[in-house]
Design a protein around this motif. Structure first.
Motif, PDB file in Angstrom:
ATOM      1  N   MET A  90       0.815  -1.218   0.000  1.00 43.51           N
ATOM      2  CA  MET A  90       0.000   0.000   0.000  1.00 43.51           C
ATOM      3  C   MET A  90       0.845   1.262   0.000  1.00 43.51           C
ATOM      4  O   MET A  90       0.338   2.357  -0.306  1.00 43.51           O
ATOM      5  CB  MET A  90      -0.939  -0.002   1.217  1.00 43.51           C
ATOM      6  CG  MET A  90      -2.055  -1.043   1.122  1.00 43.51           C
ATOM      7  SD  MET A  90      -3.069  -1.101   2.622  1.00 43.51           S
ATOM      8  CE  MET A  90      -3.839   0.519   2.590  1.00 43.51           C
ATOM      9  N   LEU A  91       2.142   1.143   0.341  1.00 41.57           N
ATOM     10  CA  LEU A  91       3.002   2.322   0.289  1.00 41.57           C
ATOM     11  C   LEU A  91       3.140   2.849  -1.136  1.00 41.57           C
ATOM     12  O   LEU A  91       3.444   4.032  -1.332  1.00 41.57           O
ATOM     13  CB  LEU A  91       4.394   1.984   0.845  1.00 41.57           C
ATOM     14  CG  LEU A  91       4.471   1.686   2.345  1.00 41.57           C
ATOM     15  CD1 LEU A  91       5.907   1.373   2.743  1.00 41.57           C
ATOM     16  CD2 LEU A  91       3.949   2.869   3.156  1.00 41.57           C
ATOM     17  N   GLY A  92       2.908   1.979  -2.120  1.00 45.05           N
ATOM     18  CA  GLY A  92       2.982   2.411  -3.514  1.00 45.05           C
ATOM     19  C   GLY A  92       1.731   3.084  -4.010  1.00 45.05           C
ATOM     20  O   GLY A  92       1.689   3.545  -5.165  1.00 45.05           O
ATOM     21  N   THR A  93       0.712   3.157  -3.191  1.00 49.26           N
ATOM     22  CA  THR A  93      -0.534   3.821  -3.577  1.00 49.26           C
ATOM     23  C   THR A  93      -0.543   5.252  -3.050  1.00 49.26           C
ATOM     24  O   THR A  93       0.160   5.590  -2.101  1.00 49.26           O
ATOM     25  CB  THR A  93      -1.749   3.061  -3.041  1.00 49.26           C
ATOM     26  OG1 THR A  93      -1.695   3.051  -1.599  1.00 49.26           O
ATOM     27  CG2 THR A  93      -1.761   1.629  -3.548  1.00 49.26           C
ATOM     28  N   LEU A  98      -8.117   6.532  -4.364  1.00 52.09           N
ATOM     29  CA  LEU A  98      -9.262   5.623  -4.347  1.00 52.09           C
ATOM     30  C   LEU A  98      -8.869   4.230  -3.875  1.00 52.09           C
ATOM     31  O   LEU A  98      -9.560   3.628  -3.037  1.00 52.09           O
ATOM     32  CB  LEU A  98      -9.886   5.549  -5.752  1.00 52.09           C
ATOM     33  CG  LEU A  98     -11.079   4.583  -5.901  1.00 52.09           C
ATOM     34  CD1 LEU A  98     -12.223   5.014  -4.993  1.00 52.09           C
ATOM     35  CD2 LEU A  98     -11.529   4.513  -7.359  1.00 52.09           C
ATOM     36  N   LEU A  99      -7.738   3.702  -4.404  1.00 50.12           N
ATOM     37  CA  LEU A  99      -7.341   2.335  -4.066  1.00 50.12           C
ATOM     38  C   LEU A  99      -7.034   2.204  -2.573  1.00 50.12           C
ATOM     39  O   LEU A  99      -7.509   1.267  -1.923  1.00 50.12           O
ATOM     40  CB  LEU A  99      -6.115   1.936  -4.891  1.00 50.12           C
ATOM     41  CG  LEU A  99      -5.584   0.514  -4.635  1.00 50.12           C
ATOM     42  CD1 LEU A  99      -6.668  -0.523  -4.902  1.00 50.12           C
ATOM     43  CD2 LEU A  99      -4.343   0.249  -5.493  1.00 50.12           C
ATOM     44  N   ARG A 100      -6.245   3.140  -2.029  1.00 49.25           N
ATOM     45  CA  ARG A 100      -5.913   3.040  -0.604  1.00 49.25           C
ATOM     46  C   ARG A 100      -7.154   3.227   0.260  1.00 49.25           C
ATOM     47  O   ARG A 100      -7.321   2.545   1.280  1.00 49.25           O
ATOM     48  CB  ARG A 100      -4.850   4.070  -0.227  1.00 49.25           C
ATOM     49  CG  ARG A 100      -4.529   4.061   1.258  1.00 49.25           C
ATOM     50  CD  ARG A 100      -3.378   4.941   1.619  1.00 49.25           C
ATOM     51  NE  ARG A 100      -2.108   4.405   1.128  1.00 49.25           N
ATOM     52  CZ  ARG A 100      -0.915   4.819   1.564  1.00 49.25           C
ATOM     53  NH1 ARG A 100      -0.848   5.767   2.483  1.00 49.25           N
ATOM     54  NH2 ARG A 100       0.186   4.303   1.078  1.00 49.25           N
ATOM     55  N   THR A 101      -8.028   4.132  -0.151  1.00 51.05           N
ATOM     56  CA  THR A 101      -9.253   4.346   0.623  1.00 51.05           C
ATOM     57  C   THR A 101     -10.111   3.090   0.647  1.00 51.05           C
ATOM     58  O   THR A 101     -10.665   2.716   1.691  1.00 51.05           O
ATOM     59  CB  THR A 101     -10.054   5.515   0.036  1.00 51.05           C
ATOM     60  OG1 THR A 101      -9.245   6.695   0.041  1.00 51.05           O
ATOM     61  CG2 THR A 101     -11.317   5.768   0.840  1.00 51.05           C
ATOM     62  N   VAL A 102     -10.219   2.423  -0.511  1.00 48.42           N
ATOM     63  CA  VAL A 102     -11.015   1.200  -0.578  1.00 48.42           C
ATOM     64  C   VAL A 102     -10.410   0.103   0.301  1.00 48.42           C
ATOM     65  O   VAL A 102     -11.125  -0.587   1.042  1.00 48.42           O
ATOM     66  CB  VAL A 102     -11.129   0.718  -2.042  1.00 48.42           C
ATOM     67  CG1 VAL A 102     -11.728  -0.683  -2.108  1.00 48.42           C
ATOM     68  CG2 VAL A 102     -11.970   1.690  -2.851  1.00 48.42           C
ATOM     69  N   ILE A 103      -9.080  -0.044   0.235  1.00 48.66           N
ATOM     70  CA  ILE A 103      -8.426  -1.089   1.036  1.00 48.66           C
ATOM     71  C   ILE A 103      -8.575  -0.806   2.524  1.00 48.66           C
ATOM     72  O   ILE A 103      -8.884  -1.707   3.321  1.00 48.66           O
ATOM     73  CB  ILE A 103      -6.939  -1.194   0.656  1.00 48.66           C
ATOM     74  CG1 ILE A 103      -6.792  -1.668  -0.787  1.00 48.66           C
ATOM     75  CG2 ILE A 103      -6.216  -2.159   1.593  1.00 48.66           C
ATOM     76  CD1 ILE A 103      -5.358  -1.696  -1.276  1.00 48.66           C
ATOM     77  N   SER A 108     -11.195  -2.185   7.613  1.00 46.92           N
ATOM     78  CA  SER A 108     -11.942  -1.791   8.808  1.00 46.92           C
ATOM     79  C   SER A 108     -13.209  -2.627   8.971  1.00 46.92           C
ATOM     80  O   SER A 108     -13.580  -2.998  10.089  1.00 46.92           O
ATOM     81  CB  SER A 108     -12.301  -0.306   8.737  1.00 46.92           C
ATOM     82  OG  SER A 108     -11.134   0.491   8.651  1.00 46.92           O
ATOM     83  N   VAL A 109     -13.865  -2.932   7.851  1.00 49.01           N
ATOM     84  CA  VAL A 109     -15.103  -3.718   7.910  1.00 49.01           C
ATOM     85  C   VAL A 109     -14.806  -5.193   8.173  1.00 49.01           C
ATOM     86  O   VAL A 109     -15.409  -5.822   9.053  1.00 49.01           O
ATOM     87  CB  VAL A 109     -15.902  -3.560   6.607  1.00 49.01           C
ATOM     88  CG1 VAL A 109     -17.111  -4.493   6.602  1.00 49.01           C
ATOM     89  CG2 VAL A 109     -16.357  -2.114   6.436  1.00 49.01           C
ATOM     90  N   LEU A 110     -13.849  -5.754   7.434  1.00 46.19           N
ATOM     91  CA  LEU A 110     -13.565  -7.188   7.541  1.00 46.19           C
ATOM     92  C   LEU A 110     -12.958  -7.549   8.900  1.00 46.19           C
ATOM     93  O   LEU A 110     -13.115  -8.677   9.365  1.00 46.19           O
ATOM     94  CB  LEU A 110     -12.624  -7.617   6.420  1.00 46.19           C
ATOM     95  CG  LEU A 110     -13.207  -7.500   5.007  1.00 46.19           C
ATOM     96  CD1 LEU A 110     -12.171  -7.887   3.969  1.00 46.19           C
ATOM     97  CD2 LEU A 110     -14.461  -8.358   4.869  1.00 46.19           C
ATOM     98  N   ALA A 111     -12.250  -6.601   9.522  1.00 47.32           N
ATOM     99  CA  ALA A 111     -11.684  -6.888  10.848  1.00 47.32           C
ATOM    100  C   ALA A 111     -12.777  -7.126  11.880  1.00 47.32           C
ATOM    101  O   ALA A 111     -12.546  -7.780  12.893  1.00 47.32           O
ATOM    102  CB  ALA A 111     -10.789  -5.728  11.290  1.00 47.32           C
TER     103      ALA A 111
END
Length: 290
Positions: A90-93, A98-103, A108-111
């Motif tokens: 994710m450091l490359g995003t 958008l990509l980092r926000t989605v991840i 946060s949800v899956l945890a």
């Protein structure tokens, strides 16, 4: 000039604002914990006894704690390593992209996606008659349960646990990774250091306390998980939370009443040690993040 001290009125208002939270912690955390532990020192007729506590050292209970340690350790290590790799990627995003926000949102949800819902999702997907199980068996001739229905045993809990351990690692470790200062990499490059040398001699030592702290948090998370295991394993009490359930339902474990309180005491001791180590590591991590 020294900053002005807050007035007594503001201090009292602060205490009033914390009162609901303090009441919540007292009613729903402190009192149940005290009651659970105290019952471990009494028999069913109210007589003080240490039989329940000494019962923790019987082979059956020790094996149960061993299974919990093994399951928590394995899932914590897998979740920490995979989560750290995802954080590094994710450091490359772009920050705020958008990509980092989605991840970050998905993590946060899956945890928090655990319990009965997660157990049902795995049963419907890779259960005995799950979608993937049927496709693999009927289409490709692969029977994932050829050696037994492992999903409903302790080793089968690894997959569901890793499912919420990896997102939790992303949430806890990513702030430490993104807090690495670019000036450190620039200084290393200016002095002729390679990128590998930067990660080995600068980034890795700085990130080690944060990584170990996150690892301990994952261990504690798995060690105290109950709902997912209870939904998948209906027979036997291979881990401590299920052993407590068995003690509460049957009221006797190995002939000792109130054994659930003694088991809770054992879990609390483990959690206190883990959380103490976590707080020490977090204090070391916060030094360079300030």
């Amino acid at each position: 000039m020294a900053p002005a001290k807050p007035s007594n009125r503001r201090r009292r208002l602060a205490y009033v604002g914390l009162t609901p939270f303090a009441a919540y912690v007292l009613i729903f955390l402190a009192l149940p914990t005290i009651l659970a532990v105290v019952t471990g020192f009494f028999s069913d007729d109210g007589t003080l006894t240490f039989d329940n506590v000494t019962g923790l050292f019987t082979p059956t209970i020790l094996a149960t704690f061993g299974s919990s340690f093994w399951l928590s350790g394995v899932t914590a290590v897998i979740g920490a390593v995979v989560g750290a790799i995802i954080c590094y990627a994710m450091l490359g995003t772009r920050v705020g992209g958008l990509l980092r926000t989605v991840i970050e949102s998905a993590a946060s949800v899956l945890a928090q996606f655990g319990g009965v819902m997660l157990a049902f999702a795995f049963i419907a997907t890779i259960g005995v008659q799950g979608l993937v199980t049927v496709i693999l068996r009927d289409t490709f001739g692969i029977d994932i349960f050829a050696d037994g229905v492992w999903l409903y045993q302790v080793p089968g809990l690894i997959l569901p646990y890793v499912y919420f351990q990896v997102p939790l690692m992303v949430i806890t470790f990513l702030p430490a990774l993104t807090a690495l200062r670019p000036q450190w990499a620039e200084a290393s490059a200016t002095l002729g250091g390679t990128r590998f040398a930067y990660w080995r001699h600068i980034a890795a030592p700085v990130l080690t306390p944060a990584f170990l702290g996150s690892l301990l948090l994952l261990f504690a998370n798995a060690f105290s998980s109950f709902a997912t295991a209870a939904a998948l394993i209906s027979q036997g009490s291979q881990i401590v939370p299920l052993q407590i359930r068995s003690a509460l339902v049957s009221e006797t474990v190995l002939g000792r009443e109130n054994m659930a309180g003694a088991l809770a005491l054992g879990m609390i001791v483990v959690m206190v040690v883990v959380m103490w180590a976590y707080s020490v590591l977090q204090s070391r991590t916060s030094r360079w993040q300030q």
